[in-house]
Motif scaffolding. Structure first.
Motif, mmCIF file in Angstrom:
data_model
loop_
_atom_site.group_PDB
_atom_site.id
_atom_site.type_symbol
_atom_site.label_atom_id
_atom_site.label_comp_id
_atom_site.label_asym_id
_atom_site.label_seq_id
_atom_site.Cartn_x
_atom_site.Cartn_y
_atom_site.Cartn_z
ATOM 1 N N MET A 273 10.160 -23.996 21.116
ATOM 2 C CA MET A 273 9.311 -23.137 20.291
ATOM 3 C C MET A 273 10.012 -22.672 19.006
ATOM 4 N N ALA B 138 11.525 -10.644 32.777
ATOM 5 C CA ALA B 138 12.657 -10.838 31.855
ATOM 6 C C ALA B 138 12.071 -10.732 30.446
ATOM 7 N N GLY B 139 11.931 -11.867 29.727
ATOM 8 C CA GLY B 139 11.272 -11.811 28.420
ATOM 9 C C GLY B 139 9.777 -11.589 28.571
ATOM 10 N N GLY B 140 9.237 -12.018 29.706
ATOM 11 C CA GLY B 140 7.793 -11.859 29.964
ATOM 12 C C GLY B 140 6.950 -12.917 29.277
ATOM 13 N N LEU C 111 15.045 -5.629 34.426
ATOM 14 C CA LEU C 111 16.499 -5.607 34.662
ATOM 15 C C LEU C 111 17.224 -5.150 33.397
ATOM 16 N N TRP D 129 6.538 -16.126 29.730
ATOM 17 C CA TRP D 129 5.806 -17.011 30.642
ATOM 18 C C TRP D 129 5.021 -16.212 31.672
ATOM 19 N N LEU D 130 5.626 -15.158 32.166
ATOM 20 C CA LEU D 130 4.985 -14.330 33.203
ATOM 21 C C LEU D 130 3.618 -13.842 32.735
ATOM 22 N N ALA E 67 12.454 -15.042 25.115
ATOM 23 C CA ALA E 67 12.655 -15.792 26.378
ATOM 24 C C ALA E 67 14.131 -15.784 26.770
ATOM 25 N N TYR F 164 6.996 -8.466 40.656
ATOM 26 C CA TYR F 164 7.696 -9.520 39.902
ATOM 27 C C TYR F 164 8.829 -8.934 39.084
ATOM 28 N N ALA G 273 21.842 -13.429 33.008
ATOM 29 C CA ALA G 273 20.469 -13.933 33.159
ATOM 30 C C ALA G 273 19.530 -13.411 32.068
ATOM 31 N N MET H 110 14.542 -19.581 36.571
ATOM 32 C CA MET H 110 13.730 -19.162 37.717
ATOM 33 C C MET H 110 12.311 -19.716 37.653
ATOM 34 N N GLY H 111 11.852 -20.077 36.438
ATOM 35 C CA GLY H 111 10.523 -20.681 36.313
ATOM 36 C C GLY H 111 10.466 -22.083 36.928
ATOM 37 N N LYS I 279 15.332 -34.635 22.893
ATOM 38 C CA LYS I 279 13.980 -34.245 23.329
ATOM 39 C C LYS I 279 13.001 -35.070 22.516
#
Ligand code: FAD
Length: 267
Positions: free
Chosen positions: A95, A29-31, A47, A33-34, A103, A26, A66, A110-111, A169
């Motif tokens: 958030m 990026a910020g990680g 990256l 969500w991952l 993030a 994988y 990105a 990409m999510g 929102k």
């Protein structure tokens, strides 16, 4: 999250090859969500060394790398001007500052999150994604293609436009996902409308746009008709956050307000 190996890619080619080598490799990026969504990974490919964290103006576009964090976007003076700052408004609604400083815009895109507050806004601006192998891809081609080939998002390009913009929102609490989110813009006399978190991924309201963009003048009746068309064409459903009917009512109210705001309609 269990990770066998962490690799800081030296260039985009290396990152791309590693991503394609194994389905359990994988990009990180910020990680944020991952780490919540993936239990184990073979290789995590960073990256960080590739300079993808810049916001620059090139030609008639603003290019956002990105790896730019939501915090960078929120505080960027150029993006604050773009379409009345709707991207800044959308990002600021996600958030708290701590998550926004981690993030990235690449991770958000990409999510392909159905709750995304970013997509409605990107959809009403002139947005193109730039991938390492596939080059420039329109945002809608990316979103509408469930079999989009694995690739690395390098940057997003937004036409540097001072058009009018509106973002709303609606969420049950300040830190929650949207019950619904809505974006409108007006550039060169044309309206653009998008509704997201319905609870499906954001979608442009094509029929409603066709309707309102053919009118020579708008009035309360035509704004109401346009809002009704949005509800007819966009798919709304119920989930644990809100009912289908409540979402439809919210969409009508905020599409109407958005059209009035971007057209300086007073009545
Ligand atoms: C608790 C929480 C609440 C949130 N609430 C909201 C909300 O209300 N509204 C909203 O819109 N968003 C929300 N988000 C999503 C958030 O804004 C980010 O989209 C998310 O955290 C992913 O960004 P990231 O940089 O951490 O990406 P990561 O978690 O590192 O990556 C996400 C995915 O994208 C892939 N990826 C990342 N960068 C690239 C790249 N350059 N090329 C190819 N693939 C890539 C990764 O492999 C992974 O599959 C929330 C996230 C969290 C953790």
């Amino acid at each position: 999250m269990k990770v066998s190996e962490y690799i800081k890619a030296k260039d985009l080619n290396e990152a791309y090859e590693l991503l394609r080598e194994d389905r359990k490799n994988y990009i990180i990026a910020g990680g944020a969500w991952l780490k919540l969504s993936v239990k184990s990974a073979n290789k995590l490919v960073s990256l960080d060394a590739l300079g993808l964290d810049k916001i620059v103006v090139l030609g008639d576009s603003i290019e956002i790398g990105a790896l730019c964090t939501l915090g960078q976007i929120e505080t960027n003076e150029l993006i604050k001007q773009l379409y009345d700052g709707i991207l800044v408004q959308a990002v600021s609604s996600i958030m708290g500052v701590n998550i926004r400083n981690i993030a990235t815009i690449g991770g958000c895109v990409m999510g392909k999150f159905s709750f995304s507050d970013i997509f409605p806004v990107l959809e009403v601006m002139d947005t193109t994604l730039v991938f390492h192998k596939q080059g420039e891809v329109s945002l809608m081609d990316f979103l509408n293609n469930p079999k989009f080939e694995k690739d690395i998002l390098v940057k997003i390009k937004i036409k540097n436009n001072l058009g009018k913009g509106f973002f709303k929102k609606v969420a049950i609490t300040a830190l929650d996902f949207s019950v619904i989110n809505i974006a409108c813009s007006k550039t060169d006399g044309l309206f653009s409308l998008s509704v997201g978190s319905t609870p499906y991924i954001a979608s442009p309201c094509y029929k409603a746009m066709d309707y309102i963009n053919c009118l020579s003048d708008i009035n309360l009746e035509s704004i109401k008709e346009c809002a009704n068309k949005v509800v007819e064409e966009i798919k709304f459903s119920s989930n644990n956050r809100a009912s289908k009917e409540y979402r439809e009512e919210l969409a009508k109210v905020y599409i109407s307000r958005g059209i009035k705001q971007v057209s300086n309609y007073e009545n």
